[in-house]
Design a protein around this motif. Structure first.
Motif, PDB file in Angstrom:
ATOM      1  N   PRO A   1       0.816  -1.229   0.000  1.00  0.00           N
ATOM      2  CA  PRO A   1       0.000   0.000   0.000  1.00  0.00           C
ATOM      3  C   PRO A   1       0.845   1.272   0.000  1.00  0.00           C
ATOM      4  CG  PRO A   1      -0.841  -1.594   1.578  1.00  0.00           C
ATOM      5  CD  PRO A   1       0.490  -2.103   1.132  1.00  0.00           C
ATOM      6  N   TYR A   2       1.996   1.231   0.652  1.00  0.00           N
ATOM      7  CA  TYR A   2       2.899   2.386   0.657  1.00  0.00           C
ATOM      8  C   TYR A   2       3.613   2.531  -0.676  1.00  0.00           C
ATOM      9  CZ  TYR A   2       7.127   5.102   1.816  1.00  0.00           C
ATOM     10  OH  TYR A   2       8.144   6.013   1.822  1.00  0.00           O
ATOM     11  N   LEU A   3       4.086   1.427  -1.219  1.00  0.00           N
ATOM     12  CA  LEU A   3       4.831   1.474  -2.473  1.00  0.00           C
ATOM     13  C   LEU A   3       3.960   1.996  -3.605  1.00  0.00           C
ATOM     14  CD1 LEU A   3       6.707  -1.943  -2.181  1.00  0.00           C
ATOM     15  CD2 LEU A   3       7.488   0.321  -1.490  1.00  0.00           C
ATOM     16  N   GLN A   4       2.659   1.738  -3.522  1.00  0.00           N
ATOM     17  CA  GLN A   4       1.751   2.185  -4.588  1.00  0.00           C
ATOM     18  C   GLN A   4       1.599   3.695  -4.655  1.00  0.00           C
ATOM     19  OE1 GLN A   4      -2.027  -0.129  -4.932  1.00  0.00           O
ATOM     20  NE2 GLN A   4      -1.264  -0.943  -3.017  1.00  0.00           N
ATOM     21  N   ILE A   5       1.776   4.385  -3.518  1.00  0.00           N
ATOM     22  CA  ILE A   5       1.537   5.833  -3.529  1.00  0.00           C
ATOM     23  C   ILE A   5       2.827   6.618  -3.680  1.00  0.00           C
ATOM     24  CG2 ILE A   5      -0.653   5.686  -2.299  1.00  0.00           C
ATOM     25  CD1 ILE A   5       2.434   6.909  -0.466  1.00  0.00           C
ATOM     26  N   LEU A   6       3.928   5.918  -3.955  1.00  0.00           N
ATOM     27  CA  LEU A   6       5.161   6.633  -4.283  1.00  0.00           C
ATOM     28  C   LEU A   6       5.041   7.228  -5.683  1.00  0.00           C
ATOM     29  CD1 LEU A   6       7.809   4.071  -2.974  1.00  0.00           C
ATOM     30  CD2 LEU A   6       7.161   6.239  -1.901  1.00  0.00           C
ATOM     31  N   PRO A   7       5.731   8.315  -5.949  1.00  0.00           N
ATOM     32  CA  PRO A   7       5.708   8.885  -7.300  1.00  0.00           C
ATOM     33  C   PRO A   7       6.295   7.909  -8.319  1.00  0.00           C
ATOM     34  CG  PRO A   7       6.644  10.441  -5.722  1.00  0.00           C
ATOM     35  CD  PRO A   7       6.547   9.130  -5.022  1.00  0.00           C
ATOM     36  N   SER A   8       5.846   8.001  -9.552  1.00  0.00           N
ATOM     37  CA  SER A   8       6.406   7.155 -10.611  1.00  0.00           C
ATOM     38  C   SER A   8       7.651   7.785 -11.225  1.00  0.00           C
ATOM     39  CB  SER A   8       5.364   6.910 -11.706  1.00  0.00           C
ATOM     40  OG  SER A   8       4.948   8.135 -12.273  1.00  0.00           O
ATOM     41  N   THR A   9       7.879   9.057 -10.937  1.00  0.00           N
ATOM     42  CA  THR A   9       9.089   9.746 -11.395  1.00  0.00           C
ATOM     43  C   THR A   9       9.402  10.846 -10.402  1.00  0.00           C
ATOM     44  OG1 THR A   9      10.158  10.824 -13.270  1.00  0.00           O
ATOM     45  CG2 THR A   9       7.880  11.436 -12.817  1.00  0.00           C
TER      46      THR A   9
END
Length: 814
Positions: A525-533
């Motif tokens: 769930p945390y990794l999903q809300i990290l920016p993609s760039t």
């Protein structure tokens, strides 16, 4: 015991995140629709399935794990007498059994599914034979959704159901639904279906569990380029890997909504006797439940069909057993895992936290042997090129940077074929907040909102707070740290490489990549809300660096980028040499993935006391807290070793709607720019790094150098702040030494109080004050002339950084 955390390194930016409430959203409402339809095949009984499954307690069991279940009853449609030919007029030349009632059923079911979806429900459609999926899929696709969200279909079935009304030998509609849905099949050869146009692109359609496929159907699959996984594939790869590949095909960025159509005949006949077309060698109930858990974990299931259960086939024991398996399988698609028993109290069951989260899957794409060999060759060339440039630096470092970038561009082009989708966080925030709350973090005092058009977000107070009020408490359990990374024995062995010894941030970057590619990472769930760039310097292009000419940071940026490229090449070659025994669980390693992981760590890493030893510190990523943006102020974060959690206090008084800021420490914009990817233009104590040294050609070099050594001053690089601030004492001392004559130099060398050279107010040196100003004026004038003239900057951070540097230099010209 309370320990102050070390300097804060974090940044949250980028991507499109909707505003969300601080309250954790409930599980999605389930709308149950019964479709008592059997006319797509020959065996009556499937029309009884909706009510039979209700009788076997399916809805009650759903209510246990999700209180938001609404039964919309059974779909009603008139049975037309003597509907066997299906001819609507004399121009129709193809005959389908029960075509009139089929068309009416599809039209009505499509409308109902659309209505239920647009009311906010996830439809659970209980069939009925599989021909009813034509109506349910059309309804799913017609429902209003976000404009940039596409739909995909996962068809779980032992049969392909892709015959057309021309190829079918039986003319039974339950063997044709896919041909009505896939665009590549063309429009249906019947005027009755003219209002239901094919809606699914073949690239967004995948079969799972095929076992009994007719030859003409196989040809159609190949002709229309539809992806499929047979039972042989499942036996060879395992169900988790098959689902990983299936989801990567139809929703590579986990953005597409998914319509699941589940035919119970996909289950092995030994467990599913009560169906009209049972097969041996089908899915086990455990494989089917794994499929359900994985699809549920994506958070993208939009509709679910359950078809072909026939309670009139088999003995009572066989029907009961079939219904029992069906109940468990359906529950797995709606949130039940094999974690344990369920109660209505959601807070007691962390397995429910996987709703609206994606379990990141291994990337199993591979390169052709030709591309793979070319990639290895380019990586070796990159490594050798960097070594050469390091030992033989060009006159213009930008020339070397361009050569490295050209090689990386070629590598990136090849690696697109094995790239892993990076986070798409638009609709993952509620799941993240829920995960934080369920694991002990406080989430009730703030909202998350957009703070700029560039896609930055922050935390905002939802009520009145006084200075030093506690705003956040985050338990160690949520931290992703080097300490936990080293519990992985293979990773711990891998990071014994000397390169990691002096750069512990690389350990955290590798751990982040491993967790990101895991199927069931706790931190998903945390990794999903990290920016993609990111806007870190690692993403600066060569053209953007050209616009930095004159900046004292240019060489540092080039050096950091070169080192990262070298690390990537080195690790790529090392990973290729590891045998299976020593290989770390990282399914893909590309430059883009590595750059993303490093940028995540650069912008978010912090140090906290180790759990095993509070006297030692470990690098960590701290979810939720890293959403706080920077503002000048005072440190307001502690670590409570008694309850093993981070405590974050209000830096100032807050009113409802005020942004909650964090102070990242006493750091300059050059530091923020190099390591965090932003520039803080309201910096009250900023400075620019300037290089000044002694010339060996100076007749007084020996005396000046001796005096510098006496006061332990190394004349290399100095911090120059704004002219409105006191001059840096090291810089002031050096300029004074630079300006002194022979007699004065000898005098100060002999004085025991030579440290007075550092003092701003030194009576013995007042006579030099005006010369110091003139020295700075000339030096700053020369430095300003070095900057390249730019009409329009390509990068906002570069523009801000150059502007801040020039403002400091220009302050000494007046």
């Amino acid at each position: 015991m309370i320990l102050r955390t070390q300097t804060i390194f974090q940044l949250r930016k980028f991507g499109l995140m909707p505003n969300i409430n601080r309250h954790v959203s409930s599980l999605p409402s389930i709308g149950v629709i019964g479709v008592p339809y059997w006319n797509g095949q020959r065996k009556p009984g499937v029309e009884l399935a909706p009510d039979a499954l209700r009788g076997y307690g399916l809805l009650h069991k759903l209510n246990v794990i999700n209180p938001n279940v609404v039964d919309f009853g059974n779909l009603n449609f008139d049975i037309l007498p003597n509907d066997q030919t299906g001819l609507i007029d004399s121009s129709t030349t193809v005959h389908n059994k029960n075509e009139f009632i089929f068309a009416r059923m599809c039209t009505r079911l499509s409308q109902m599914v659309q209505d239920v979806t647009e009311k906010g429900f996830v439809p659970l459609i209980l069939g009925g034979d599989h021909s009813m999926a034509v109506g349910s899929v059309f309804g799913s696709f017609n429902a209003k959704r976000e404009p940039d969200v596409d739909m995909s279909v996962i068809w779980i079935d032992a049969h392909a159901d892709i015959n057309t009304n021309q190829s079918s030998l039986s003319s039974n509609m339950h063997g044709m639904p896919v041909s009505f849905l896939v665009k590549e099949a063309g429009p249906p050869k019947t005027k009755l279906m003219s209002n239901l146009k094919p809606c699914v692109n073949a690239k967004n359609f995948v079969f799972v569990g095929l076992k009994d496929v007719e030859i003409q159907e196989l040809n159609m699959l190949k002709q229309w380029n539809i992806s499929y996984f047979s039972m042989r594939d499942i036996d060879n790869l395992g169900i988790k890997e098959v689902m990983a590949r299936a989801l990567d095909i139809i929703s590579p960025n986990n953005r597409n909504k998914i319509h699941v159509s589940f035919d119970v005949d996909s289950i092995d006949q030994s467990m599913m006797e009560s169906t009209g077309t049972p097969v041996l060698g089908g899915l086990t109930e455990r494989e089917a439940m794994t499929i359900g858990e994985i699809i549920h974990s994506t958070g993208q299931m939009a509709t679910f069909d359950l078809v072909e259960f026939n309670p009139m086939i088999g003995t009572k024991e066989q029907v009961d057993r079939s219904a029992k398996y069906i109940n468990e399988i359906v529950l797995s698609f709606f949130g039940k895992s094999r974690f344990g028993s369920f109660q209505s109290n959601l807070e007691n069951h962390q397995h429910l936290l996987q709703y609206s989260t994606r379990h990141y899957r291994p990337n199993m794409k591979t390169l052709s042997s030709k591309k793979g060999s070319l990639r290895k060759e380019l990586i070796l060339t990159l490594y050798q090129k960097i070594d050469y440039l390091t030992n033989n630096p060009p006159n213009d470092s930008l020339d070397g940077h361009e050569q490295i970038e050209q090689l990386l561009c070629k590598i990136n082009e090849i690696e697109k074929d094995i790239s892993i989708p990076l986070p798409q966080r638009q609709d993952k925030w509620n799941g993240f907040i829920q995960w934080c709350a369920q694991n002990g973090a406080s989430v009730e005092k703030f909202d998350v909102k957009k703070v700029s058009d560039e896609g930055e977000y922050g935390l905002f107070a939802n009520s009145q707070f006084e200075k030093n009020d506690i705003l956040l408490q985050i338990p160690r359990k949520l931290f992703l740290s080097n300490e936990s990374a080293l519990l992985d024995t293979k990773l711990a062995q891998f990071v014994q490489d000397p390169l990691f010894k002096h750069m512990p941030n690389l350990i955290l970057a590798f751990y982040l990549m491993i967790e990101y590619t895991k199927l069931n990472s706790f931190w998903a769930p945390y990794l999903q809300i990290l920016p993609s760039t990111y806007s870190t310097i690692l993403y600066l292009t060569h053209d953007e660096l050209i616009q930095m000419k004159g900046s004292p940071l240019l060489e540092e940026v080039i050096k950091i980028k070169r080192n990262v490229a070298r690390q990537y090449a080195y690790f790529s070659m090392k990973l290729d040499t590891l045998n299976s025994k020593n290989k770390i669980p990282l399914s893909t390693f590309t430059f883009e993935f590595y750059r993303w992981a490093l940028s995540t760590v650069m912008t978010r890493q912090n140090s906290v006391p180790c759990k095993s030893d509070n006297d030692k510190w470990t690098l960590t990523l701290i979810p939720l807290w890293d959403l706080c943006n920077h503002r000048n102020g005072n440190l307001c974060t502690d670590f409570n070793t008694e309850n093993d959690s981070l405590v974050f206090y209000s830096m100032n008084e807050l009113k409802p709607g005020d942004e909650i800021f964090n102070y990242y420490g006493d750091r300059k914009n050059s530091d923020f720019f190099l390591h965090n990817g932003f520039v803080y233009e309201d910096h009250s104590n900023d400075s620019i790094r300037i290089q000044i040294g002694l010339s060996r050609g100076d007749p007084l070099y020996s005396l000046k150098n001796a005096l510098c050594q006496k006061i332990e001053l190394l004349p290399t690089e100095f911090e120059l702040g704004h002219n409105s601030k006191p001059l840096n004492r090291r810089l002031l001392a050096f300029i004074r030494i630079f300006l002194l004559g022979k007699e004065q130099l000898e005098k100060w060398i002999a004085l025991e109080e030579a440290q007075k050279l550092y003092e701003n107010e030194c009576n013995e040196l007042i006579y030099l004050d005006e010369k110091v100003k003139q020295f700075l004026l000339m030096r700053c004038t020369l430095l300003l002339r070095k900057y390249v003239q730019v009409n329009k900057y390509l990068n906002t951070n570069v523009e801000k950084m150059v502007r801040c540097e020039k403002n400091i230099l220009q302050s000494y010209l007046t």
